[in-house]
Design a protein around this motif. Sequence first.
Motif, PDB file in Angstrom:
ATOM      1  N   GLY A  80      78.110 -18.877  58.529  1.00 21.18           N
ATOM      2  CA  GLY A  80      78.464 -17.943  57.476  1.00 21.18           C
ATOM      3  C   GLY A  80      79.052 -16.684  58.059  1.00 21.18           C
ATOM      4  O   GLY A  80      79.764 -16.727  59.058  1.00 21.18           O
ATOM      5  N   CYS A  81      78.753 -15.549  57.462  1.00 17.36           N
ATOM      6  CA  CYS A  81      79.353 -14.291  57.859  1.00 17.36           C
ATOM      7  C   CYS A  81      78.306 -13.343  58.429  1.00 17.36           C
ATOM      8  O   CYS A  81      77.201 -13.251  57.912  1.00 17.36           O
ATOM      9  N   ASN A  82      78.684 -12.638  59.486  1.00 18.63           N
ATOM     10  CA  ASN A  82      77.822 -11.632  60.088  1.00 18.63           C
ATOM     11  C   ASN A  82      78.551 -10.292  60.100  1.00 18.63           C
ATOM     12  O   ASN A  82      79.766 -10.235  60.247  1.00 18.63           O
ATOM     13  N   TRP A  83      77.788  -9.219  59.972  1.00 21.25           N
ATOM     14  CA  TRP A  83      78.357  -7.878  59.957  1.00 21.25           C
ATOM     15  C   TRP A  83      78.220  -7.270  61.342  1.00 21.25           C
ATOM     16  O   TRP A  83      77.123  -7.143  61.869  1.00 21.25           O
ATOM     17  N   CYS A  84      79.328  -6.911  61.934  1.00 16.93           N
ATOM     18  CA  CYS A  84      79.336  -6.339  63.282  1.00 16.93           C
ATOM     19  C   CYS A  84      79.192  -4.825  63.199  1.00 16.93           C
ATOM     20  O   CYS A  84      80.002  -4.151  62.554  1.00 16.93           O
ATOM     21  N   LEU A  85      78.163  -4.291  63.844  1.00 13.02           N
ATOM     22  CA  LEU A  85      77.913  -2.858  63.811  1.00 13.02           C
ATOM     23  C   LEU A  85      78.888  -2.074  64.682  1.00 13.02           C
ATOM     24  O   LEU A  85      79.048  -0.864  64.508  1.00 13.02           O
ATOM     25  N   LEU A  86      79.537  -2.762  65.623  1.00 12.27           N
ATOM     26  CA  LEU A  86      80.431  -2.057  66.538  1.00 12.27           C
ATOM     27  C   LEU A  86      81.760  -1.682  65.877  1.00 12.27           C
ATOM     28  O   LEU A  86      82.333  -0.634  66.176  1.00 12.27           O
ATOM     29  N   ASP A  87      82.248  -2.557  64.981  1.00 10.88           N
ATOM     30  CA  ASP A  87      83.510  -2.237  64.323  1.00 10.88           C
ATOM     31  C   ASP A  87      83.381  -2.181  62.796  1.00 10.88           C
ATOM     32  O   ASP A  87      84.380  -2.038  62.093  1.00 10.88           O
ATOM     33  N   PHE A 127      71.568 -10.739  57.672  1.00 11.80           N
ATOM     34  CA  PHE A 127      71.005 -10.806  56.332  1.00 11.80           C
ATOM     35  C   PHE A 127      71.173  -9.484  55.593  1.00 11.80           C
ATOM     36  O   PHE A 127      71.106  -8.412  56.200  1.00 11.80           O
ATOM     37  N   PRO A 128      71.363  -9.529  54.275  1.00  8.95           N
ATOM     38  CA  PRO A 128      71.600  -8.294  53.514  1.00  8.95           C
ATOM     39  C   PRO A 128      70.465  -7.275  53.628  1.00  8.95           C
ATOM     40  O   PRO A 128      70.715  -6.071  53.660  1.00  8.95           O
ATOM     41  N   ASP A 129      69.227  -7.738  53.687  1.00  9.93           N
ATOM     42  CA  ASP A 129      68.109  -6.796  53.647  1.00  9.93           C
ATOM     43  C   ASP A 129      67.948  -6.009  54.944  1.00  9.93           C
ATOM     44  O   ASP A 129      67.099  -5.106  55.009  1.00  9.93           O
ATOM     45  N   VAL A 130      68.731  -6.324  55.981  1.00 16.01           N
ATOM     46  CA  VAL A 130      68.703  -5.506  57.191  1.00 16.01           C
ATOM     47  C   VAL A 130      69.968  -4.646  57.314  1.00 16.01           C
ATOM     48  O   VAL A 130      70.157  -3.965  58.311  1.00 16.01           O
ATOM     49  N   CYS A 131      70.815  -4.672  56.286  1.00 15.00           N
ATOM     50  CA  CYS A 131      71.958  -3.774  56.269  1.00 15.00           C
ATOM     51  C   CYS A 131      71.461  -2.331  56.155  1.00 15.00           C
ATOM     52  O   CYS A 131      70.427  -2.067  55.535  1.00 15.00           O
ATOM     53  N   PRO A 132      72.188  -1.384  56.764  1.00  9.97           N
ATOM     54  CA  PRO A 132      71.751   0.016  56.696  1.00  9.97           C
ATOM     55  C   PRO A 132      71.633   0.501  55.253  1.00  9.97           C
ATOM     56  O   PRO A 132      72.488   0.228  54.413  1.00  9.97           O
TER      57      PRO A 132
END
Length: 561
Positions: free
Chosen positions: A75-82, A103-108
């Motif tokens: 699936g999709c992952n959110w990269c904190l670096l970019d 996972f959404p619940d660990v998004c800032p």
Amino acid sequence: MPSSTLFATLVLAVANGAVWDCDKQTSCASCTGLSHLLDESNPQEDVLRGDRDNENQQAEVGLLGDDELGTQLIGCNWCLLDNSCHAYGSLLNKCGSDDYLKFPDVCPTDYPSETTPEFLGDWMGSLNDVIGNLTILDLSLPGTHDSLTYDLSTTISDGGIDDYPELSKILNLFSGAVDIIPGQIEDFIRQQARTQGLTISQQLDNGVRFVDFRQMKEGKGDWYSLHCLESNQLSLTYLKEIHDWLVAHPKEVVVAWMTKHGNGEAKGDDAYPGVSASDKQAYWAQVVNLFDDLIIDTDVSSPNSTSISDLIARSHRFIPYLGDYEEFASDDLKKHAMDGSLVDNQLGSSVETEAISYQSEKDAFSGAATTKKNDKASNRLFLRSMATSSPDCQIEATAYMKFDPFANTDDQIKACTSGCFDIPSLVGWCPSSLMDVAQMGAYYKQLTLEMAYNNFDQGWEFPNAIYLDSLDVDGTIRVGTTLPWGVEKEDDVEEHRTTRYPYADTLIGFNVKLACKMGQGDETRCKELEDMIDGRRDKYKMELWDDGKYGRSSNWPQLEI
């Protein structure tokens, strides 16, 4: 989280395919919300998987990661670096395993980290000329429930499931083993256990002065916080954060209720299963050493007789109410804690029986003055829970809809809305997480909080502390539908997605009213403070609206605000 529900979740671990397009996602929540399990046995995924011979080609376009085919996260992952969304295993993903979010619940959480809220971080010091002669057991402290759950891991705690210590240990042993408890399931458990979005420092910055500090010694030998799952950090790490915050705010006092699971009466193995008295005392010695000259000394100070000003002057600004007090605190260190059984914890009802909860809160607040007076005489702290809980049937319905490809969604939603909650306007939606439940509950908690504040002249009061879920920026509680980490709902009332109620200012304003009524502060100063706090409250005036899907009603229960 009940054990029966947890087992149901594990049994229902059947992957259901999803369609996604990572590079079009512009937020962490939308990006990670598209992650799913790819199960080799699921024929629906053949179009994504391709043949084993094409594995390398699939990896290049981001469909496969480095793992072998089989049950794995795709699936999709959110990269904190970019701050971009990438397909799992994409060559364009600059992030290593420690830099991306799944996972959404660990998004800032949407929080203005560059600033701290005006006034709330130092409200005790700012009001000291008016409240300074009162004691902690005269005041009403804004608090949070399960205060450290913003930082839960995906590891089952040894003591995570009450009354089932052996089951907790078994799940703890295998937690993290992908083939046994896949990450999606562990994250689902976390979503049923998380109650807060702000860090402990942010909570204190936003006016909180009562911390519900849960702790347990895990099998690996260290103490962690917990709520079904153990925290990411050691419990001493969070305590150090509280210590450092107190150092930076020299006129503030923090009360912490330190238990395994919110039961100050439990003792021995009932309080901390399998933990020896020597282990408890060794840990407590570390806590006392950490806080050093900031912790209360009951040989000198007492919550029911020592003024706020004197606590500050003596630097007795951390007041722990310690569960399992007799075993936990050795004789020479008992003076640095209050017995946790002195917390008069009144639970009330939850949002699943909201009409009953509404009446229960009215009764508690209209009678709080008498309860506080009686409790204070015996050094007891009157604590009222306004926390919510996830009903078993809601968790089970959510698990079926998330993991079972053969589940009838309409039937599950109906079972959830009619069988789990008594809210007439909850139609067509089943809360998928504890925070969803909490925000729906907060919508109705604002009714009784506002009622108590407005009925001060009629003798209504707040308890010594309240603990609840869903604390938000500027000391508010979120009563809208969007989760703190950005997950929005379809077909909700858009202008109320992030609506908030001024929780901390309401309790602080009550403290000013009470102190002034007791003759603390001249008339001019009292009027100045009441106007200032009412101005802050006006930024988040209580709002009611009708949302016939997400359980918000403008005329239920009967209003007497």
